[in-house]
Design a protein around this motif. Structure first.
Motif, PDB file in Angstrom:
ATOM      1  N   ALA A   1      -0.611  23.282  15.944  1.00 35.43           N
ATOM      2  CA  ALA A   1      -1.983  23.380  15.380  1.00 35.43           C
ATOM      3  C   ALA A   1      -2.507  23.111  14.157  1.00 35.43           C
ATOM      4  CB  ALA A   1      -2.580  24.888  16.040  1.00 35.43           C
ATOM      5  N   PRO A   2      -3.437  22.749  13.791  1.00 34.52           N
ATOM      6  CA  PRO A   2      -3.848  22.354  12.386  1.00 34.52           C
ATOM      7  C   PRO A   2      -3.764  23.512  11.579  1.00 34.52           C
ATOM      8  CG  PRO A   2      -5.862  21.895  13.868  1.00 34.52           C
ATOM      9  CD  PRO A   2      -4.645  22.313  14.563  1.00 34.52           C
TER      10      PRO A   2
ATOM     11  N   PHE B   1      -3.350  20.010   3.563  1.00 42.21           N
ATOM     12  CA  PHE B   1      -3.029  18.663   3.471  1.00 42.21           C
ATOM     13  C   PHE B   1      -1.265  18.471   3.287  1.00 42.21           C
ATOM     14  CE2 PHE B   1      -7.272  18.185   2.281  1.00 42.21           C
ATOM     15  CZ  PHE B   1      -7.895  17.879   3.369  1.00 42.21           C
ATOM     16  N   THR B   2      -0.741  17.476   3.818  1.00 50.67           N
ATOM     17  CA  THR B   2       0.555  16.961   3.517  1.00 50.67           C
ATOM     18  C   THR B   2       0.692  15.496   3.806  1.00 50.67           C
ATOM     19  OG1 THR B   2       2.781  17.556   4.115  1.00 50.67           O
ATOM     20  CG2 THR B   2       1.229  17.378   6.193  1.00 50.67           C
ATOM     21  N   LEU B   3       1.695  15.099   3.437  1.00 52.66           N
ATOM     22  CA  LEU B   3       2.071  13.636   3.961  1.00 52.66           C
ATOM     23  C   LEU B   3       2.612  13.611   5.161  1.00 52.66           C
ATOM     24  CD1 LEU B   3       3.353  12.187   0.553  1.00 52.66           C
ATOM     25  CD2 LEU B   3       1.042  11.722   1.622  1.00 52.66           C
TER      26      LEU B   3
ATOM     27  N   ALA C   1      -2.320  13.659   5.984  1.00 52.74           N
ATOM     28  CA  ALA C   1      -2.306  14.205   7.296  1.00 52.74           C
ATOM     29  C   ALA C   1      -2.657  15.657   6.892  1.00 52.74           C
ATOM     30  CB  ALA C   1      -0.803  14.179   7.957  1.00 52.74           C
ATOM     31  N   GLN C   2      -2.990  16.431   8.109  1.00 54.78           N
ATOM     32  CA  GLN C   2      -3.307  17.821   7.779  1.00 54.78           C
ATOM     33  C   GLN C   2      -2.002  18.543   8.360  1.00 54.78           C
ATOM     34  OE1 GLN C   2      -6.690  19.270   9.890  1.00 54.78           O
ATOM     35  NE2 GLN C   2      -6.327  21.396   9.404  1.00 54.78           N
TER      36      GLN C   2
ATOM     37  N   GLY D   1       0.834  -1.197  -0.075  1.00 48.89           N
ATOM     38  CA  GLY D   1      -0.074  -0.017  -0.011  1.00 48.89           C
ATOM     39  C   GLY D   1       0.811   1.348   0.014  1.00 48.89           C
ATOM     40  N   GLN D   2       0.226   2.264  -0.562  1.00 44.79           N
ATOM     41  CA  GLN D   2       0.980   3.684  -0.708  1.00 44.79           C
ATOM     42  C   GLN D   2       0.095   4.822  -0.703  1.00 44.79           C
ATOM     43  OE1 GLN D   2       4.604   3.864  -3.232  1.00 44.79           O
ATOM     44  NE2 GLN D   2       3.648   5.539  -4.404  1.00 44.79           N
ATOM     45  N   CYS D   3       0.423   5.833   0.189  1.00 42.50           N
ATOM     46  CA  CYS D   3      -0.188   6.997   0.055  1.00 42.50           C
ATOM     47  C   CYS D   3       0.688   8.083  -0.552  1.00 42.50           C
ATOM     48  CB  CYS D   3      -0.712   7.567   1.381  1.00 42.50           C
ATOM     49  SG  CYS D   3      -1.423   9.051   1.673  1.00 42.50           S
ATOM     50  N   GLU D   4       0.216   8.748  -1.519  1.00 42.91           N
ATOM     51  CA  GLU D   4       1.092  10.067  -2.130  1.00 42.91           C
ATOM     52  C   GLU D   4       0.147  11.283  -2.221  1.00 42.91           C
ATOM     53  OE1 GLU D   4       3.233   8.330  -5.672  1.00 42.91           O
ATOM     54  OE2 GLU D   4       1.428   7.253  -5.860  1.00 42.91           O
ATOM     55  N   GLU D   5       0.823  12.364  -2.362  1.00 48.11           N
ATOM     56  CA  GLU D   5      -0.037  13.362  -2.600  1.00 48.11           C
ATOM     57  C   GLU D   5      -0.612  13.419  -3.922  1.00 48.11           C
ATOM     58  OE1 GLU D   5       1.327  17.114  -0.155  1.00 48.11           O
ATOM     59  OE2 GLU D   5       2.909  16.330  -1.270  1.00 48.11           O
TER      60      GLU D   5
END
Length: 154
Positions: A117-118, A129-131, A109-110, A47-51
């Protein structure tokens, strides 16, 4: 699959709802299946998460080609693209697959400010958003945990 992931992990009434993913309620998420084997440092990646926005050192034309392909797949450039190995998904248990999905969602992620703080986009008021990398070897929190022996790439 995006609808199932939202209904299961992200929406307040989901069976495996995790408040750590609340920021993803406004995120655009694209998902892909692959049957291409992948590994890193001798460990299988399933599995992989990318922007969603293409980045890296591919140059202006390369980025334009990549963005056009992404728009062709999803109709727009999503905030995040999650890719899953279909062969693994066919062979693992439901609990293992849920652990994989939740793990990849933790990478989506945020952004936070220097005080943790977000952050939000000034233009829209939506989360920025960011990784997110790994805490150590696994994420802490939620209902599912890393399946040992496999590496879920980010």
């Amino acid at each position: 699959m995006v609808e199932w992931v939202r209904a299961t992990f992200i929406e307040d009434d989901g069976k495996l709802f995790n408040p750590d993913h609340l920021h993803l309620q406004s995120a655009s998420i694209g998902m892909l299946w692959t049957n291409v084997s992948n590994s890193r440092k001798g460990r299988r990646i399933v599995g992989q998460c990318e922007e969603g926005q293409p980045s890296g050192t591919m140059g202006k034309w390369g980025k334009a080609r990549a963005e056009e392909q992404i728009v062709g797949w999803f109709g727009h450039v999503p905030d995040f693209i999650l890719t899953f190995n279909a062969d693994y998904a066919l062979s693992c248990s439901d609990a293992e697959f849920c652990a994989l999905v939740e793990h990849e969602l933790y990478h989506a992620a945020q952004e936070t400010d220097p005080f943790d703080a977000p952050k939000f986009r000034k233009s829209t008021g939506l989360p920025a958003f960011t990784l997110r990398g790994h805490d150590i070897e696994e994420f802490i929190g939620g209902c599912c945990h890393l399946v040992y022996g496999l590496r879920f790439a980010g």
